[in-house]
Design an enzyme around this catalytic site. Structure first.
Site, PDB file in Angstrom:
ATOM      1  N   SER A 100       0.485  -1.198   0.025  1.00  9.68           N
ATOM      2  CA  SER A 100       0.111   0.338   0.424  1.00  9.68           C
ATOM      3  C   SER A 100       1.063   1.435   0.022  1.00  9.68           C
ATOM      4  CB  SER A 100      -0.919   0.176   1.393  1.00  9.68           C
ATOM      5  OG  SER A 100      -0.387   0.340   2.686  1.00  9.68           O
ATOM      6  N   LYS A 171       0.741   5.099   6.955  1.00  5.94           N
ATOM      7  CA  LYS A 171       0.021   5.757   5.596  1.00  5.94           C
ATOM      8  C   LYS A 171       1.172   6.912   5.545  1.00  5.94           C
ATOM      9  CE  LYS A 171      -2.907   2.828   4.852  1.00  5.94           C
ATOM     10  NZ  LYS A 171      -3.283   1.866   3.700  1.00  5.94           N
TER      11      LYS A 171
END
Length: 292
Positions: A100, A171
């Site tokens: 990701s 993230k």
């Protein structure tokens, strides 16, 4: 006059005579042929005896295998304890389990998270790559499982030997408290506080977002997104949840500063100046049309 010296002869029987001189004395013949005992001189040390000195220390292998194992166990336990304390308060390794965050972070990378980055009044900034606990924002609170298994897993994860908990995520911070984040403008770019952001860290071929959104980040919250936008489950996917996809600042574990493994990728996590032109949010907040 006969001046030749007379030879004296030793009685052969004197060697075997049980009543001869005692041990420790010597006998000699005198000119009249009789024998007299002479005091014995100092005894010579026996050849195979050594002088007694200070006792030499006994080596570990002479004490037995138990001592060596105990010392090894103590050293090993001290090292593990030090690493656990270090990972709890200063630097913690994390294993990257998914793609990701590609191309910035690859599957299998072990990153070192700086847990002091936000400890002394500093807060996450736009562009920072952070690790956070997504409980309450990305995932619902889960009942505790087996405490022993959980403790072992937490210890292995703290040393970077196991995948992080399912509630831990990595993230990039795109918006901080008060920011208005919109995607996308007429040129397909993400904007923050009305300024387009050139996101060169995004995976080649990915759009900034296939899901349109227009949000204002609440105070003490973060809007986070993965660099591999088409493969990342991030704030966009939780817009309808209780937290609205926003991560509380106090849930941030730390900032990902280094890639420690594999050795071929040893480096700092690349920074970005993509948000350099973004202004601070207006003091009175953003006008109507934004929601969050």
């Amino acid at each position: 006059m006969d001046t030749e010296a007379q030879h004296t002869e030793r009685d052969p029987s004197s060697d075997t005579d049980p009543s001869g001189p005692e041990e420790g004395s010597r006998s000699a013949r005198v000119p009249d042929g009789s024998e007299r005992e002479e005091p014995a001189g100092p005894e010579e040390p026996v050849a195979d005896e050594e002088p007694v000195g200070p006792e030499e220390p006994v080596a570990d292998d002479e004490r037995g295998p138990g001592s060596s194992w105990r010392r090894t166990a103590l050293v090993g336990g001290a090292c593990v304890t030090f690493l656990l304390l270090l990972s709890h308060f200063v630097i913690q390794p994390f294993l990257i389990p998914s793609g990701s965050m590609e191309p910035t972070l690859q599957v299998g990378d072990r990153i070192l998270v700086n847990k002091l980055a936000y400890r002394f009044g500093n807060e996450p900034a736009r562009g920072d790559v952070v690790v956070f606990d997504g409980t309450g924002s990305f995932v619902e609170e889960q009942p505790r499982g087996n405490p022993v298994t959980g403790l072992l897993h937490d210890g292995a994860a703290a040393l970077g030997l196991a995948e992080p908990d399912e509630t831990d995520f990595v993230k990039r911070v795109v918006g901080t408290g008060g920011d208005r984040v919109v995607c996308c403008d007429k040129d397909g770019r993400l904007t923050v506080n009305g300024v387009p952001v050139e996101e060169r860290y995004v995976m080649l071929g990915d759009r900034p977002s296939s899901v349109p959104f227009d949000i204002v980040v609440p105070p003490d919250r973060l809007w986070v997104m993965g660099d591999h936008r088409s493969q990342s489950s991030d704030s966009r996917d939780h817009l309808g949840s209780a937290g609205g996809g926003m991560v509380p600042v106090d849930r941030v574990v730390g900032r990902a500063d280094w890639i420690a493994w594999p050795f071929g990728r040893w480096s700092t996590v690349p920074g970005t100046d993509a948000f350099a032109a973004v202004p601070a949010p207006p003091a009175g907040g953003h006008g109507a049309g934004a929601h969050g």
